[in-house]
Write a protein that holds these residues in place. Structure first.
Motif, PDB file in Angstrom:
ATOM      1  N   MET A   1       0.756  -1.273   0.011  1.00 20.52           N
ATOM      2  CA  MET A   1      -0.003   0.096  -0.138  1.00 20.52           C
ATOM      3  C   MET A   1       0.871   1.344  -0.131  1.00 20.52           C
ATOM      4  SD  MET A   1      -2.938   1.265   2.969  1.00 20.52           S
ATOM      5  CE  MET A   1      -3.996  -0.339   2.450  1.00 20.52           C
ATOM      6  N   SER A   2       0.532   2.045  -0.920  1.00 13.09           N
ATOM      7  CA  SER A   2       1.314   3.401  -0.943  1.00 13.09           C
ATOM      8  C   SER A   2       1.170   4.309   0.091  1.00 13.09           C
ATOM      9  CB  SER A   2       0.960   4.160  -2.213  1.00 13.09           C
ATOM     10  OG  SER A   2      -0.321   4.509  -2.429  1.00 13.09           O
ATOM     11  N   GLN A   3       2.033   5.172   0.258  1.00  9.39           N
ATOM     12  CA  GLN A   3       1.928   5.864   1.694  1.00  9.39           C
ATOM     13  C   GLN A   3       1.152   7.267   1.429  1.00  9.39           C
ATOM     14  OE1 GLN A   3       5.632   8.011   2.730  1.00  9.39           O
ATOM     15  NE2 GLN A   3       4.797   8.903   4.274  1.00  9.39           N
ATOM     16  N   HIS A   4       0.285   7.477   2.200  1.00  9.62           N
ATOM     17  CA  HIS A   4      -0.747   8.560   1.886  1.00  9.62           C
ATOM     18  C   HIS A   4      -0.161   9.856   2.866  1.00  9.62           C
ATOM     19  CE1 HIS A   4      -3.679   6.062  -0.403  1.00  9.62           C
ATOM     20  NE2 HIS A   4      -3.363   5.231   0.710  1.00  9.62           N
ATOM     21  N   PHE A   5       0.265  10.932   2.134  1.00 12.39           N
ATOM     22  CA  PHE A   5       0.798  11.986   2.683  1.00 12.39           C
ATOM     23  C   PHE A   5      -0.509  12.846   3.195  1.00 12.39           C
ATOM     24  CE2 PHE A   5       4.948  13.062   0.606  1.00 12.39           C
ATOM     25  CZ  PHE A   5       5.744  11.735   1.325  1.00 12.39           C
ATOM     26  N   LYS A   6      -0.415  13.735   4.064  1.00 10.26           N
ATOM     27  CA  LYS A   6      -1.609  14.614   4.748  1.00 10.26           C
ATOM     28  C   LYS A   6      -1.377  15.892   4.191  1.00 10.26           C
ATOM     29  CE  LYS A   6      -2.055  11.389   8.670  1.00 10.26           C
ATOM     30  NZ  LYS A   6      -2.202  11.185  10.193  1.00 10.26           N
ATOM     31  N   LEU A   7      -2.333  16.665   4.315  1.00 12.72           N
ATOM     32  CA  LEU A   7      -2.446  18.239   3.976  1.00 12.72           C
ATOM     33  C   LEU A   7      -1.896  18.883   5.030  1.00 12.72           C
ATOM     34  CD1 LEU A   7      -3.679  19.886   1.639  1.00 12.72           C
ATOM     35  CD2 LEU A   7      -5.546  20.450   3.431  1.00 12.72           C
ATOM     36  N   THR A   8      -0.879  19.669   4.659  1.00 14.42           N
ATOM     37  CA  THR A   8      -0.250  20.425   5.394  1.00 14.42           C
ATOM     38  C   THR A   8      -0.835  21.850   5.544  1.00 14.42           C
ATOM     39  OG1 THR A   8       1.569  21.456   3.736  1.00 14.42           O
ATOM     40  CG2 THR A   8       1.806  19.343   4.785  1.00 14.42           C
ATOM     41  N   GLY A   9      -0.493  22.843   6.516  1.00 12.98           N
ATOM     42  CA  GLY A   9      -1.066  24.220   6.886  1.00 12.98           C
ATOM     43  C   GLY A   9      -0.733  24.833   5.414  1.00 12.98           C
ATOM     44  N   GLN A  10       0.689  24.864   4.986  1.00 15.42           N
ATOM     45  CA  GLN A  10       1.092  25.598   3.928  1.00 15.42           C
ATOM     46  C   GLN A  10       0.251  25.213   2.706  1.00 15.42           C
ATOM     47  OE1 GLN A  10       3.401  28.050   3.820  1.00 15.42           O
ATOM     48  NE2 GLN A  10       2.479  28.673   2.059  1.00 15.42           N
ATOM     49  N   GLU A  11       0.231  23.970   2.395  1.00  9.81           N
ATOM     50  CA  GLU A  11      -0.736  23.558   1.405  1.00  9.81           C
ATOM     51  C   GLU A  11      -2.071  24.040   1.457  1.00  9.81           C
ATOM     52  OE1 GLU A  11       1.350  19.349   0.003  1.00  9.81           O
ATOM     53  OE2 GLU A  11      -0.108  19.572   1.410  1.00  9.81           O
ATOM     54  N   PHE A  12      -2.841  24.239   2.269  1.00 11.62           N
ATOM     55  CA  PHE A  12      -3.978  24.736   2.617  1.00 11.62           C
ATOM     56  C   PHE A  12      -3.996  26.298   2.330  1.00 11.62           C
ATOM     57  CE2 PHE A  12      -6.916  27.332   5.223  1.00 11.62           C
ATOM     58  CZ  PHE A  12      -8.319  26.742   4.708  1.00 11.62           C
ATOM     59  N   TYR A  13      -3.096  26.898   2.945  1.00 12.88           N
ATOM     60  CA  TYR A  13      -3.182  28.426   2.655  1.00 12.88           C
ATOM     61  C   TYR A  13      -2.721  28.720   1.146  1.00 12.88           C
ATOM     62  CZ  TYR A  13      -3.925  29.289   7.551  1.00 12.88           C
ATOM     63  OH  TYR A  13      -4.581  29.295   8.834  1.00 12.88           O
ATOM     64  N   ASP A  14      -1.830  27.903   0.329  1.00  8.43           N
ATOM     65  CA  ASP A  14      -1.600  28.126  -1.013  1.00  8.43           C
ATOM     66  C   ASP A  14      -2.900  28.049  -1.730  1.00  8.43           C
ATOM     67  OD1 ASP A  14       1.039  28.006  -0.559  1.00  8.43           O
ATOM     68  OD2 ASP A  14       1.306  26.114  -0.911  1.00  8.43           O
ATOM     69  N   SER A  15      -3.908  27.334  -1.522  1.00  4.15           N
ATOM     70  CA  SER A  15      -5.243  27.353  -2.163  1.00  4.15           C
ATOM     71  C   SER A  15      -6.431  27.940  -1.289  1.00  4.15           C
ATOM     72  CB  SER A  15      -5.523  25.852  -2.546  1.00  4.15           C
ATOM     73  OG  SER A  15      -4.633  25.775  -3.698  1.00  4.15           O
ATOM     74  N   ASN A  16      -6.143  28.763  -0.347  1.00  5.75           N
ATOM     75  CA  ASN A  16      -6.798  29.359   0.586  1.00  5.75           C
ATOM     76  C   ASN A  16      -8.198  29.716   0.018  1.00  5.75           C
ATOM     77  OD1 ASN A  16      -7.949  29.974   3.212  1.00  5.75           O
ATOM     78  ND2 ASN A  16      -7.114  31.997   3.081  1.00  5.75           N
ATOM     79  N   GLY A  17      -8.181  30.436  -1.168  1.00  2.73           N
ATOM     80  CA  GLY A  17      -9.272  30.912  -1.750  1.00  2.73           C
ATOM     81  C   GLY A  17     -10.397  30.142  -2.189  1.00  2.73           C
ATOM     82  N   LEU A  18      -9.725  28.940  -2.821  1.00 10.21           N
ATOM     83  CA  LEU A  18     -10.700  27.972  -3.397  1.00 10.21           C
ATOM     84  C   LEU A  18     -11.495  27.239  -1.896  1.00 10.21           C
ATOM     85  CD1 LEU A  18      -8.341  26.031  -5.753  1.00 10.21           C
ATOM     86  CD2 LEU A  18     -10.358  27.434  -6.273  1.00 10.21           C
ATOM     87  N   PHE A  19     -10.670  27.035  -0.776  1.00 11.29           N
ATOM     88  CA  PHE A  19     -11.425  26.290   0.396  1.00 11.29           C
ATOM     89  C   PHE A  19     -12.232  27.413   0.896  1.00 11.29           C
ATOM     90  CE2 PHE A  19      -7.263  23.874   0.545  1.00 11.29           C
ATOM     91  CZ  PHE A  19      -7.688  22.609   0.383  1.00 11.29           C
ATOM     92  N   ASN A  20     -11.968  28.665   0.898  1.00  9.10           N
ATOM     93  CA  ASN A  20     -13.164  29.635   1.269  1.00  9.10           C
ATOM     94  C   ASN A  20     -14.148  29.706   0.465  1.00  9.10           C
ATOM     95  OD1 ASN A  20     -11.461  30.717   3.263  1.00  9.10           O
ATOM     96  ND2 ASN A  20     -10.807  32.385   2.252  1.00  9.10           N
ATOM     97  N   VAL A  21     -14.394  29.399  -0.919  1.00  8.00           N
ATOM     98  CA  VAL A  21     -15.570  29.196  -1.675  1.00  8.00           C
ATOM     99  C   VAL A  21     -16.246  28.157  -1.179  1.00  8.00           C
ATOM    100  CG1 VAL A  21     -16.336  28.732  -3.941  1.00  8.00           C
ATOM    101  CG2 VAL A  21     -14.591  30.106  -3.566  1.00  8.00           C
ATOM    102  N   LEU A  22     -15.682  26.961  -0.901  1.00  9.23           N
ATOM    103  CA  LEU A  22     -16.491  25.765  -0.071  1.00  9.23           C
ATOM    104  C   LEU A  22     -16.805  25.950   1.383  1.00  9.23           C
ATOM    105  CD1 LEU A  22     -14.958  22.834  -2.140  1.00  9.23           C
ATOM    106  CD2 LEU A  22     -16.999  24.101  -2.624  1.00  9.23           C
TER     107      LEU A  22
END
Length: 433
Positions: A1-22
């Motif tokens: 089974m391949s390793q599953h990385f987790k979403l980091t805080g930096q990755e969240f803020y890199d697309s903060n605008g899209l997350f805000n829409v949702l």
């Protein structure tokens, strides 16, 4: 089974605008892996596109924002499944502005009705298709002119600052009836279908979004039925209690109903101004509705039945009891079935919206009641209510049936008859449902 990385805080803020829409906050998803993120995004997306508010669920611009943000975020988190960091992508479905074989087969019934063959249509741009349409339908030019004029007249009425909402509705009603007559014509339907080619957008994706929005708008309109279902019960309970007890109950009802209406208006204004989230808005509306029912409607209904019963025992069958009794029971029955009808409308619209907008064919909903919980007691009443719900959605559902979702050839090459490459936009697995 391949390793599953987790979403980091930096990755969240890199697309903060899209997350805000949702309406997604960092603490809700940072640290989650791909599977958990996908599940959360889908749940939030489905909730937002089906929310019962015209400024959010029924507005096309808002709908497009939600749809695009969801598509981009799914692409954004996809690398996490393979253990790679998130990568920004764009899902704008641009084409070369020419009709593809897939787009033809998607609305093949409509093309056939206008006697337009695949050989002459595929590979043509918007102007080329309009030329074919004019050749095959001699009345298309006049119909299109009248259609555009009606749209312009309606828009002028709706934007007229000197008219109130009632006047706008009255003046535009007759024009809307005329407009619908033109919209029903196959040539105008085809014109609306191919219009996105002018901006080099995917016809199938745009058509699915438009059709999904029609289901949402119809559901939002039908949701008014449960909201006014209490009126017969409220009127009859007021009359019953007034006849057998005291008319002061009328003043109490008026005061409480006005207070509830002011409270609803207050939160709707805050929601329209984005001062509260969709979750908070839905929660506030639910609490107001539940409080009104538990504190006023249901106790008064029970008291009214009690008064009618006592009067029947004491005086026998009187004229007042003979009239009020059956009407009161009918009003109680309507109030009991209204939430089931409401849920039926929700799951019917939810089913078709999922089938239109979900990319994975395995997510297709086979039966409306599958969207209910396994032990939901409303499953028992759904077979009675669902035929009525289907009838209310019949007009929109007929448009759904005209599309060839299952008949489009998935092995069709992305090359048109004139040798031009077709758009490298969204894979067909994302367009079929």
């Amino acid at each position: 089974m391949s390793q599953h990385f987790k979403l980091t805080g930096q990755e969240f803020y890199d697309s903060n605008g899209l997350f805000n829409v949702l309406e997604i906050k960092a603490e809700q998803i940072v640290g989650k892996d791909y599977q958990a993120l996908s599940k959360f995004l889908k749940k939030q997306y489905n909730k937002l596109i089906l929310v019962n508010h015209p400024d959010k669920g029924g507005n096309k611009n808002r709908f497009d924002q939600i749809y695009k943000a969801y598509q981009e975020l799914k692409k954004y988190i996809k690398p996490l499944e393979s253990g790679n960091p998130c990568v920004k992508v764009s899902v704008d479905a641009e084409s070369n502005g020419r009709l593809t074989a897939r787009e033809f087969h998607y609305r093949r019934k409509l093309f056939n009705e206008l006697k337009i063959s695949e050989e002459e249509a595929v590979g043509k741009d918007f102007d080329g298709l309009i030329a074919i349409l004019k050749r095959n339908d001699c009345s298309f030019g006049e119909d299109l002119k009248s259609y555009n004029e009606l749209q312009a007249q309606i828009e002028r009425i709706l934007l007229n600052p000197n008219l109130d909402n009632f006047q706008r509705s009255v003046q535009s009603a007759k024009l809307m009836q005329e407009l619908y007559q033109y919209i029903a014509k196959p040539s105008i339907q085809l014109f609306n279908y191919i219009t996105p080619l002018k901006e080099k957008r995917s016809l199938i994706e745009e058509d699915k979004k438009t059709l999904a929005l029609k289901f949402i708008e119809r559901k939002n309109a039908l949701m008014l039925v449960p909201k006014i279902s209490f009126l017969p019960l409220a009127i009859l309970t007021t009359i019953t209690i007034g006849c057998y007890f005291s008319w002061w109950i009328i003043a109490l009802n008026i005061i409480i109903n006005n207070a509830s209406r002011l409270l609803v208006g207050h939160y709707m204004k805050k929601y329209a101004n984005s001062e509260i989230s969709t979750d908070e808005f839905i929660s506030k509306m639910s609490y107001i509705e539940l409080s009104s029912k538990l504190l006023i409607n249901y106790p008064l209904a029970a008291f009214s039945v009690y008064l009618v019963t006592i009067n029947f025992i004491a005086n026998g069958l009187t004229v007042g009891g003979a009239v009020l009794g059956p009407l009161l029971l009918l009003a109680v029955l309507i109030e009991m079935l209204a939430p089931v009808f409401s849920k039926g409308c929700e799951i019917y619209a939810d089913k078709h919206t999922k089938d239109l907008l979900e990319e994975d064919p395995r997510d297709r909903v086979q039966k409306e009641t599958d969207l209910l919980g396994r032990y939901d007691p409303r499953r028992l009443l759904m077979p009675i209510i669902m035929p009525l719900v289907r009838k209310c959605f019949a007009e929109v559902a007929s448009k759904f049936a005209e599309r060839n979702f299952d008949e489009v050839k998935t092995d069709m090459p992305d090359v048109n008859t004139e040798g031009l490459s077709n758009p490298q936009a969204i894979e067909f697995a994302q367009q079929t449902v």
